[in-house]
Motif scaffolding. Structure first.
Motif, PDB file in Angstrom:
ATOM      1  N   GLU A  44      -7.341   4.193 -17.125  1.00  0.00           N
ATOM      2  CA  GLU A  44      -8.214   3.391 -17.983  1.00  0.00           C
ATOM      3  C   GLU A  44      -9.669   3.371 -17.478  1.00  0.00           C
ATOM      4  OE1 GLU A  44      -6.397  -0.218 -19.992  1.00  0.00           O
ATOM      5  OE2 GLU A  44      -7.968  -1.080 -18.730  1.00  0.00           O
ATOM      6  N   SER A  45      -9.825   3.101 -16.163  1.00  0.00           N
ATOM      7  CA  SER A  45     -11.180   2.962 -15.615  1.00  0.00           C
ATOM      8  C   SER A  45     -11.722   4.274 -15.061  1.00  0.00           C
ATOM      9  CB  SER A  45     -11.168   1.922 -14.485  1.00  0.00           C
ATOM     10  OG  SER A  45     -10.346   2.400 -13.426  1.00  0.00           O
ATOM     11  N   GLY A  46     -10.829   5.213 -14.776  1.00  0.00           N
ATOM     12  CA  GLY A  46     -11.243   6.460 -14.127  1.00  0.00           C
ATOM     13  C   GLY A  46     -11.451   6.300 -12.626  1.00  0.00           C
ATOM     14  N   ASP A  47     -11.191   5.089 -12.105  1.00  0.00           N
ATOM     15  CA  ASP A  47     -11.404   4.834 -10.670  1.00  0.00           C
ATOM     16  C   ASP A  47     -10.377   5.579  -9.807  1.00  0.00           C
ATOM     17  OD1 ASP A  47     -13.395   3.140 -11.362  1.00  0.00           O
ATOM     18  OD2 ASP A  47     -12.333   1.278 -10.860  1.00  0.00           O
ATOM     19  N   LEU A  48     -10.867   6.105  -8.681  1.00  0.00           N
ATOM     20  CA  LEU A  48      -9.960   6.729  -7.713  1.00  0.00           C
ATOM     21  C   LEU A  48      -9.266   5.617  -6.930  1.00  0.00           C
ATOM     22  CD1 LEU A  48      -8.886   9.247  -6.247  1.00  0.00           C
ATOM     23  CD2 LEU A  48     -10.950   9.219  -4.828  1.00  0.00           C
ATOM     24  N   LEU A  49      -7.924   5.566  -7.011  1.00  0.00           N
ATOM     25  CA  LEU A  49      -7.172   4.495  -6.333  1.00  0.00           C
ATOM     26  C   LEU A  49      -6.758   4.895  -4.922  1.00  0.00           C
ATOM     27  CD1 LEU A  49      -4.667   3.242  -9.078  1.00  0.00           C
ATOM     28  CD2 LEU A  49      -6.647   2.030  -8.160  1.00  0.00           C
ATOM     29  N   CYS A  50      -6.248   6.123  -4.808  1.00  0.00           N
ATOM     30  CA  CYS A  50      -5.717   6.524  -3.492  1.00  0.00           C
ATOM     31  C   CYS A  50      -5.583   8.036  -3.403  1.00  0.00           C
ATOM     32  CB  CYS A  50      -4.360   5.868  -3.255  1.00  0.00           C
ATOM     33  SG  CYS A  50      -3.133   6.289  -4.489  1.00  0.00           S
ATOM     34  N   MET A  51      -5.410   8.494  -2.172  1.00  0.00           N
ATOM     35  CA  MET A  51      -5.150   9.915  -1.927  1.00  0.00           C
ATOM     36  C   MET A  51      -3.937  10.008  -1.005  1.00  0.00           C
ATOM     37  SD  MET A  51      -5.464  12.443   0.537  1.00  0.00           S
ATOM     38  CE  MET A  51      -6.847  12.379   1.648  1.00  0.00           C
ATOM     39  N   ASN A  52      -3.023  10.880  -1.334  1.00  0.00           N
ATOM     40  CA  ASN A  52      -1.850  11.134  -0.496  1.00  0.00           C
ATOM     41  C   ASN A  52      -1.845  12.594  -0.077  1.00  0.00           C
ATOM     42  OD1 ASN A  52       0.699   9.161  -0.347  1.00  0.00           O
ATOM     43  ND2 ASN A  52      -0.512   8.686  -2.186  1.00  0.00           N
ATOM     44  N   TYR A 105      -0.119  11.321   4.925  1.00  0.00           N
ATOM     45  CA  TYR A 105      -1.426  10.714   5.183  1.00  0.00           C
ATOM     46  C   TYR A 105      -1.899  10.087   3.878  1.00  0.00           C
ATOM     47  CZ  TYR A 105      -6.357  10.116   6.176  1.00  0.00           C
ATOM     48  OH  TYR A 105      -7.601   9.570   6.331  1.00  0.00           O
ATOM     49  N   ILE A 106      -2.338   8.827   3.947  1.00  0.00           N
ATOM     50  CA  ILE A 106      -2.697   8.084   2.726  1.00  0.00           C
ATOM     51  C   ILE A 106      -4.058   7.417   2.925  1.00  0.00           C
ATOM     52  CG2 ILE A 106      -1.949   6.264   1.113  1.00  0.00           C
ATOM     53  CD1 ILE A 106       0.825   6.418   2.641  1.00  0.00           C
ATOM     54  N   GLU A 107      -4.926   7.525   1.934  1.00  0.00           N
ATOM     55  CA  GLU A 107      -6.161   6.720   1.921  1.00  0.00           C
ATOM     56  C   GLU A 107      -6.122   5.816   0.705  1.00  0.00           C
ATOM     57  OE1 GLU A 107      -9.613   9.282   2.198  1.00  0.00           O
ATOM     58  OE2 GLU A 107      -9.270   9.627   4.338  1.00  0.00           O
ATOM     59  N   LEU A 108      -6.466   4.527   0.920  1.00  0.00           N
ATOM     60  CA  LEU A 108      -6.437   3.560  -0.186  1.00  0.00           C
ATOM     61  C   LEU A 108      -7.851   3.080  -0.451  1.00  0.00           C
ATOM     62  CD1 LEU A 108      -3.451   2.281   1.555  1.00  0.00           C
ATOM     63  CD2 LEU A 108      -3.284   2.547  -0.909  1.00  0.00           C
ATOM     64  N   PRO A 145       0.812  -1.229   0.000  1.00  0.00           N
ATOM     65  CA  PRO A 145       0.000   0.000   0.000  1.00  0.00           C
ATOM     66  C   PRO A 145       0.846   1.280   0.000  1.00  0.00           C
ATOM     67  CG  PRO A 145      -0.256  -1.240   2.065  1.00  0.00           C
ATOM     68  CD  PRO A 145       0.504  -2.115   1.135  1.00  0.00           C
ATOM     69  N   THR A 146       2.034   1.232   0.613  1.00  0.00           N
ATOM     70  CA  THR A 146       2.869   2.444   0.658  1.00  0.00           C
ATOM     71  C   THR A 146       3.508   2.763  -0.694  1.00  0.00           C
ATOM     72  OG1 THR A 146       4.574   1.018   1.589  1.00  0.00           O
ATOM     73  CG2 THR A 146       3.412   2.483   3.130  1.00  0.00           C
ATOM     74  N   PHE A 147       3.396   1.836  -1.653  1.00  0.00           N
ATOM     75  CA  PHE A 147       3.866   2.156  -3.015  1.00  0.00           C
ATOM     76  C   PHE A 147       3.097   3.368  -3.549  1.00  0.00           C
ATOM     77  CE2 PHE A 147       3.588   1.621  -7.673  1.00  0.00           C
ATOM     78  CZ  PHE A 147       4.937   1.608  -7.997  1.00  0.00           C
ATOM     79  N   SER A 148       1.876   3.559  -3.016  1.00  0.00           N
ATOM     80  CA  SER A 148       1.039   4.685  -3.463  1.00  0.00           C
ATOM     81  C   SER A 148       1.749   6.029  -3.268  1.00  0.00           C
ATOM     82  CB  SER A 148      -0.282   4.692  -2.692  1.00  0.00           C
ATOM     83  OG  SER A 148      -0.012   4.868  -1.315  1.00  0.00           O
ATOM     84  N   THR A 149       2.695   6.100  -2.322  1.00  0.00           N
ATOM     85  CA  THR A 149       3.375   7.382  -2.081  1.00  0.00           C
ATOM     86  C   THR A 149       4.241   7.795  -3.269  1.00  0.00           C
ATOM     87  OG1 THR A 149       5.219   6.252  -0.986  1.00  0.00           O
ATOM     88  CG2 THR A 149       3.446   7.050   0.429  1.00  0.00           C
ATOM     89  N   LEU A 150       4.599   6.814  -4.116  1.00  0.00           N
ATOM     90  CA  LEU A 150       5.433   7.155  -5.275  1.00  0.00           C
ATOM     91  C   LEU A 150       4.623   7.805  -6.386  1.00  0.00           C
ATOM     92  CD1 LEU A 150       7.731   4.039  -5.790  1.00  0.00           C
ATOM     93  CD2 LEU A 150       8.174   6.099  -4.481  1.00  0.00           C
ATOM     94  N   LEU A 151       3.311   7.539  -6.392  1.00  0.00           N
ATOM     95  CA  LEU A 151       2.482   8.026  -7.497  1.00  0.00           C
ATOM     96  C   LEU A 151       2.456   9.550  -7.548  1.00  0.00           C
ATOM     97  CD1 LEU A 151      -0.606   5.622  -7.157  1.00  0.00           C
ATOM     98  CD2 LEU A 151       1.630   5.174  -8.157  1.00  0.00           C
ATOM     99  N   VAL A 152       2.786  10.184  -6.408  1.00  0.00           N
ATOM    100  CA  VAL A 152       2.687  11.645  -6.326  1.00  0.00           C
ATOM    101  C   VAL A 152       3.997  12.320  -6.739  1.00  0.00           C
ATOM    102  CG1 VAL A 152       1.205  11.289  -4.326  1.00  0.00           C
ATOM    103  CG2 VAL A 152       3.528  12.071  -3.956  1.00  0.00           C
TER     104      VAL A 152
END
Ligand SMILES: CCCCCCCCCCCCC/C=C/C(=O)SCCNC(=O)CCNC(=O)[C@H](O)C(C)(C)COP(=O)(O)OP(=O)(O)OC[C@H]1O[C@@H](n2cnc3c(N)ncnc32)[C@H](O)[C@@H]1OP(=O)(O)O
Length: 308
Positions: free
Chosen positions: A139-147, A98-101, A65-72
């Motif tokens: 592709e899907s437009g889905d919200l994956l996460c918020m940082n 702060y991260i929401e998945l 889940p912390t991989f999400s921090t790289l997306l920003v």
């Protein structure tokens, strides 16, 4: 160095950040996993091999889940030059994350980021800036996460125009990563020794700030040698929680909050203590060699069974 005349909070708050994009593959997710200690002490760790290898014929690797921090990370390209804020980048420290998945992260993906300023505070000796990034699967437009990334700009405070220190936040107070650590014995404790080369490995995931690799830059910033990325320490801590409390299932993690309290030198041993309060894990990470707390925060879990 920033000063009152170089800060214009109204201009900063009115800034519209451009959207950014980010693409990653399984190789990026696996490299990241290794850089936050996956299989560091056991190359066939039953809880962790799935982050780096298609174990038992699994179709794709699992993503921490912390991989999400790289997306920003690409958000920084414009974020580092926010109109109305002039500061010395050598004095910038990562203060909080702060991260929401909302969904498990796919093993490869094209991402579309929407970036905004979520907070700006005058702390006198420092300015605090909070950048929020919402990451959508293209592709899907889905919200994956918020940082929400909090940066601590040392030497840039004192810009308030009135006697009351300037403070702006646009998110709920219950998302503040500052936590009270229980006085009881921890539910679980996990120890991990980082490698002397840990920051050199971690930076390959995309955070090339020389504070983590260049001895001269580290000295100017006030450290005896390059320090570990805060998000690397957070990656180690959340991995420990997944191992000890989630029985190795990363998809149980719903949100993560961490406050960086002190720097870590690569090579130091991280000891993460965890307390369970309902579906919340409160945690504290200490550096064993210096007996100092370097990180604290909480992880909220979904679907935790009571059999722990
Ligand atoms: C300009 C645009 C930027 C955009 C960026 C967006 C892109 C994203 C990229 C982000 C990547 C950043 C680069 C990464 C760098 C790193 O990884 S650095 C390594 C990790 N971080 C650290 O090692 C920092 C460790 N912490 C500390 O050293 C200290 O805690 C501190 C931050 C120096 C603060 O200590 P101190 O000066 O003693 O503060 P205090 O006197 O205790 O408190 C003053 C007020 O500040 C509040 N506060 C304290 N700590 C933090 C914190 N970590 N985060 C947020 N706020 C903090 C504290 O509550 C006080 O406020 P008041 O209570 O209101 O007085």
């Amino acid at each position: 160095m920033g000063s009152a005349s170089e800060f214009d909070p109204a201009l900063a708050l009115s800034h519209k950040f451009p959207d950014t994009t980010y693409s990653y593959t399984e190789r990026d997710a696996a490299l990241y996993a290794l850089s936050v200690g996956v299989c560091l002490s056991d190359a066939v760790d039953a809880d962790e091999l799935k982050y780096v290898y298609h174990e038992n014929g699994q179709e794709s690797i699992k993503v921490l889940p912390t991989f999400s921090t790289l997306l920003v990370l690409r958000s920084g390209a414009s974020g580092y030059n926010l109109p109305g804020l002039k500061y010395d980048p050598r004095l910038l420290l990562h203060g909080q994350q702060y991260i929401e998945l909302y969904k498990p992260l796919p093993s490869s993906c094209h991402i579309h980021n929407k970036v905004s300023l979520a907070g700006l505070h005058d702390k006198g000796k420092a300015a605090i800036l909070e950048i929020e990034t919402k990451s959508y699967e293209k592709e899907s437009g889905d919200l994956l996460c918020m940082n929400r990334t909090t940066v601590f700009l040392r030497g840039s405070g004192g810009f308030s125009k009135s006697s009351k220190p300037f403070s702006y936040t646009n998110y709920p107070v219950n998302q503040n990563p500052a936590v009270k650590i229980p006085e009881s014995k921890p539910f679980s404790v996990f120890e991990d020794r980082t490698q002397p080369s840990q920051a050199l490995l971690y930076r390959l995931s995309g955070d090339y700030n020389p504070l983590h690799s260049d001895p001269m830059v580290a000295k100017v910033a006030g450290f005896s040698r390059p320090i570990l990325h805060g998000l690397c320490t957070l990656g180690f801590a959340v991995r420990a929680i997944i191992k000890c409390i989630c029985r190795g299932d990363p998809d149980l993690v719903k949100s993560i909050a961490g406050r960086f309290l002190l720097h870590v030198y690569p090579g130091e041993t991280l000891v993460t203590e965890m307390w369970l309060e309902g579906s919340r894990v409160i945690f504290r990470t200490k550096v064993k060699e210096r007996k100092r707390t370097v990180l604290s925060g909480y992880v909220d879990l979904r679907g935790l069974t009571s059999s722990l």
